[in-house]
Design a protein around this motif. Sequence first.
Motif, mmCIF file in Angstrom:
data_model
loop_
_atom_site.group_PDB
_atom_site.id
_atom_site.type_symbol
_atom_site.label_atom_id
_atom_site.label_comp_id
_atom_site.label_asym_id
_atom_site.label_seq_id
_atom_site.Cartn_x
_atom_site.Cartn_y
_atom_site.Cartn_z
ATOM 1 N N MET A 114 24.050 -20.941 0.735
ATOM 2 C CA MET A 114 23.899 -19.718 1.498
ATOM 3 C C MET A 114 23.519 -18.523 0.614
ATOM 4 N N PRO A 115 24.169 -18.318 -0.527
ATOM 5 C CA PRO A 115 23.769 -17.214 -1.386
ATOM 6 C C PRO A 115 22.301 -17.331 -1.805
ATOM 7 N N GLU A 116 21.820 -18.560 -1.979
ATOM 8 C CA GLU A 116 20.417 -18.768 -2.355
ATOM 9 C C GLU A 116 19.483 -18.230 -1.271
ATOM 10 N N LYS A 117 19.853 -18.449 -0.001
ATOM 11 C CA LYS A 117 19.035 -17.988 1.109
ATOM 12 C C LYS A 117 18.998 -16.454 1.137
ATOM 13 N N LYS A 118 20.137 -15.808 0.901
ATOM 14 C CA LYS A 118 20.188 -14.345 0.858
ATOM 15 C C LYS A 118 19.321 -13.815 -0.282
ATOM 16 N N LYS A 119 19.381 -14.482 -1.420
ATOM 17 C CA LYS A 119 18.598 -14.056 -2.574
ATOM 18 C C LYS A 119 17.109 -14.130 -2.255
ATOM 19 N N GLN A 120 16.684 -15.223 -1.623
ATOM 20 C CA GLN A 120 15.270 -15.366 -1.281
ATOM 21 C C GLN A 120 14.856 -14.294 -0.286
ATOM 22 N N HIS A 121 15.712 -14.013 0.694
ATOM 23 C CA HIS A 121 15.397 -12.994 1.684
ATOM 24 C C HIS A 121 15.287 -11.615 1.011
ATOM 25 N N GLY A 122 16.188 -11.326 0.097
ATOM 26 C CA GLY A 122 16.147 -10.059 -0.642
ATOM 27 C C GLY A 122 14.897 -9.928 -1.480
ATOM 28 N N GLU A 123 14.490 -11.023 -2.118
ATOM 29 C CA GLU A 123 13.255 -11.006 -2.908
ATOM 30 C C GLU A 123 12.057 -10.770 -2.019
ATOM 31 N N ALA A 124 12.043 -11.379 -0.836
ATOM 32 C CA ALA A 124 10.935 -11.183 0.101
ATOM 33 C C ALA A 124 10.862 -9.717 0.526
ATOM 34 N N ALA A 125 12.017 -9.100 0.779
ATOM 35 C CA ALA A 125 12.036 -7.689 1.157
ATOM 36 C C ALA A 125 11.515 -6.820 0.018
ATOM 37 N N ASP A 126 11.842 -7.201 -1.217
ATOM 38 C CA ASP A 126 11.352 -6.453 -2.372
ATOM 39 C C ASP A 126 9.839 -6.552 -2.516
ATOM 40 N N LEU A 127 9.248 -7.600 -1.938
ATOM 41 C CA LEU A 127 7.807 -7.808 -2.050
ATOM 42 C C LEU A 127 7.033 -7.277 -0.853
ATOM 43 N N ALA A 128 7.700 -6.655 0.103
ATOM 44 C CA ALA A 128 7.029 -6.120 1.281
ATOM 45 C C ALA A 128 6.128 -4.951 0.885
ATOM 46 N N LEU A 129 5.005 -4.821 1.591
ATOM 47 C CA LEU A 129 4.076 -3.737 1.277
ATOM 48 C C LEU A 129 4.726 -2.361 1.355
ATOM 49 N N ASP A 130 5.557 -2.146 2.362
ATOM 50 C CA ASP A 130 6.116 -0.806 2.522
ATOM 51 C C ASP A 130 7.131 -0.425 1.447
ATOM 52 N N THR A 131 7.452 -1.340 0.541
ATOM 53 C CA THR A 131 8.316 -1.005 -0.599
ATOM 54 C C THR A 131 7.538 -1.025 -1.915
ATOM 55 N N ASP A 132 6.235 -1.271 -1.844
ATOM 56 C CA ASP A 132 5.400 -1.375 -3.044
ATOM 57 C C ASP A 132 4.836 -0.003 -3.404
ATOM 58 N N LEU A 133 5.130 0.477 -4.590
ATOM 59 C CA LEU A 133 4.679 1.794 -5.030
ATOM 60 C C LEU A 133 3.157 1.885 -5.050
ATOM 61 N N GLY A 134 2.493 0.856 -5.553
ATOM 62 C CA GLY A 134 1.036 0.873 -5.611
ATOM 63 C C GLY A 134 0.399 1.013 -4.242
ATOM 64 N N TRP A 135 0.917 0.275 -3.274
ATOM 65 C CA TRP A 135 0.399 0.361 -1.907
ATOM 66 C C TRP A 135 0.614 1.771 -1.358
ATOM 67 N N ALA A 136 1.825 2.314 -1.548
ATOM 68 C CA ALA A 136 2.139 3.648 -1.030
ATOM 69 C C ALA A 136 1.230 4.709 -1.651
ATOM 70 N N ILE A 137 1.064 4.639 -2.965
ATOM 71 C CA ILE A 137 0.205 5.618 -3.640
ATOM 72 C C ILE A 137 -1.227 5.499 -3.143
ATOM 73 N N ARG A 138 -1.693 4.279 -2.990
ATOM 74 C CA ARG A 138 -3.070 4.060 -2.522
ATOM 75 C C ARG A 138 -3.264 4.620 -1.116
ATOM 76 N N MET A 139 -2.329 4.360 -0.207
ATOM 77 C CA MET A 139 -2.438 4.838 1.171
ATOM 78 C C MET A 139 -2.402 6.362 1.224
ATOM 79 N N VAL A 140 -1.455 6.956 0.507
ATOM 80 C CA VAL A 140 -1.334 8.412 0.507
ATOM 81 C C VAL A 140 -2.561 9.038 -0.157
ATOM 82 N N SER A 141 -2.991 8.466 -1.269
ATOM 83 C CA SER A 141 -4.158 8.991 -1.973
ATOM 84 C C SER A 141 -5.404 8.946 -1.092
ATOM 85 N N SER A 142 -5.601 7.844 -0.421
ATOM 86 C CA SER A 142 -6.762 7.695 0.451
ATOM 87 C C SER A 142 -6.722 8.701 1.599
ATOM 88 N N ALA A 143 -5.573 8.818 2.249
ATOM 89 C CA ALA A 143 -5.441 9.760 3.363
ATOM 90 C C ALA A 143 -5.581 11.199 2.875
#
Length: 163
Positions: free
Chosen positions: A1-30
Amino acid sequence: MPEKKKQHGEAADLALDTDLGWAIRMVSSAFRSVATESVADLPGGARAYLVLVALAGGEPPSQLALAKEVSLDRTVMTYLLDDLEAHGLVTRRPDPRDRRARQVLITDTGRTRLTEVRHSLAAAEARLLTDLDDDDASHLRTLLSRVARTAQRESTAPDEAAC
């Protein structure tokens, strides 16, 4: 079970809306889109706006110091200042401390145009920051300015790898 939580947490860390590069690119473009529209009437557009803002307060800088401050190549700066001077927005004079250097000064016409452009740009920025309250918007500006100063230092720091 802890392994499943860890994988879910890692997936959340990889979401676009938490990625600094994506955020900077979107804001910069707009921001680039709304800012370009707001400064379109200035000869030199966004670069001219930055130059006028840099000149609006303080001691008149030399052309070279101004180029460094706004992160423009000195040759590009010369052509930009030529255009701004032709439109009566800036003037240049010999630097009293170093006659080989030229100081750049904003004119009254330049201040008036800067005020007009700033109002237009402020309205565009407000649209972009519509989901933030005043405190959040102010905090964002403060944080981005700090990151920008770091980025500017990094881009002008000597390349240690070349040594």
